[in-house]
Design a protein around this motif. Sequence first.
Motif, mmCIF file in Angstrom:
data_model
loop_
_atom_site.group_PDB
_atom_site.id
_atom_site.type_symbol
_atom_site.label_atom_id
_atom_site.label_comp_id
_atom_site.label_asym_id
_atom_site.label_seq_id
_atom_site.Cartn_x
_atom_site.Cartn_y
_atom_site.Cartn_z
ATOM 1 N N ALA A 45 38.204 21.634 33.919
ATOM 2 C CA ALA A 45 38.647 22.988 33.871
ATOM 3 C C ALA A 45 36.800 23.458 33.779
ATOM 4 C CB ALA A 45 38.773 22.865 31.829
ATOM 5 N N VAL A 46 35.898 23.406 33.450
ATOM 6 C CA VAL A 46 34.569 24.210 33.092
ATOM 7 C C VAL A 46 34.360 24.355 35.336
ATOM 8 C CG1 VAL A 46 31.968 23.712 32.833
ATOM 9 C CG2 VAL A 46 33.610 23.019 31.409
ATOM 10 N N LEU A 49 35.960 24.866 25.999
ATOM 11 C CA LEU A 49 34.949 25.684 27.227
ATOM 12 C C LEU A 49 33.837 26.361 27.206
ATOM 13 C CD1 LEU A 49 37.807 26.264 30.663
ATOM 14 C CD2 LEU A 49 36.557 24.418 28.946
ATOM 15 N N GLU A 50 33.741 26.605 25.584
ATOM 16 C CA GLU A 50 32.962 27.225 24.977
ATOM 17 C C GLU A 50 31.623 26.800 23.960
ATOM 18 O OE1 GLU A 50 34.059 32.261 25.860
ATOM 19 O OE2 GLU A 50 34.850 30.366 24.468
ATOM 20 N N ARG A 90 29.550 30.108 36.078
ATOM 21 C CA ARG A 90 28.916 31.392 35.947
ATOM 22 C C ARG A 90 26.878 31.096 36.281
ATOM 23 N NH1 ARG A 90 28.315 36.193 32.043
ATOM 24 N NH2 ARG A 90 26.687 36.938 32.607
ATOM 25 N N ALA A 106 36.750 26.776 36.353
ATOM 26 C CA ALA A 106 36.486 28.027 36.146
ATOM 27 C C ALA A 106 35.572 28.636 36.720
ATOM 28 C CB ALA A 106 36.131 27.859 34.329
ATOM 29 N N PRO A 162 29.211 29.846 27.840
ATOM 30 C CA PRO A 162 29.624 28.833 28.738
ATOM 31 C C PRO A 162 29.295 27.266 28.522
ATOM 32 C CG PRO A 162 30.375 30.971 30.029
ATOM 33 C CD PRO A 162 28.776 30.112 28.762
#
Length: 237
Positions: free
Chosen positions: A148-149, A102-103, A155, A152, A127
């Motif tokens: 999943a992003v 996820l990064e 942000r 989460a 992210p």
Amino acid sequence: MLERAVLLLELFSPQHPRQTISELAAGSGLPIPTVFRICRELTRLGLLERGDDFRFQIGLRVWEIGTGAPRAHELRSVAMPFMEDLHDITRQNVQLVVRDHLEAVYLERLSSHDAVGLVGRMGGRLPLHASSGGLVLLAHADQDIYDAVLAAGPRAFTPHTITDEPTLRTLLAEIRRTGIVVARQYLNQGTLAIAAPIRRGPTVVAALSVVVPLDTDSTPLTTVLQTAGRAISRGLS
């Protein structure tokens, strides 16, 4: 033991490059005796170095091991000549980005001393939803990564970061359609970030991005960036 060692290594950053046993224990939640034993072993292996003031820092062996990663090494080797050309044109920030779950991981960055400041760093992680390169990678990732992003909770790094699902979904579809993203202050205030995909065959394996001042005309840069991305892709085929 290995998981704890990685946890300690991940505590080192540009903001905290040198740390004491007590600081590492506080950051990791591990007991001081445990941190001491792990740091002693990591120092013996060259993964950490200890100064005369008893503060630890990342050892050169970590960098040596990292440069041997096949995915990173081949990508950097093929991409570097084109990144240098882009840097000569922009005199700003040129970045090579890959996805790790996820990064977005920054494999390489070329910057001038007067380039616009950035949140991320070479070798650092951010992210996927917030950076131009990360958005390109997210646009071409599997559905489970996208889910999943969202789960989460994306942000907001600036007031312009896209965090709501409908807008993000629309943007990713546009990236897939056009092969480019133009991100205005999504991650850094006062910046314009443009990114294009790099492919190995049909699969997007990385993204190439440039970050320039916000008032820069993006039109010529999008053409140059897409051309460079296609050239790197041919080199990986």
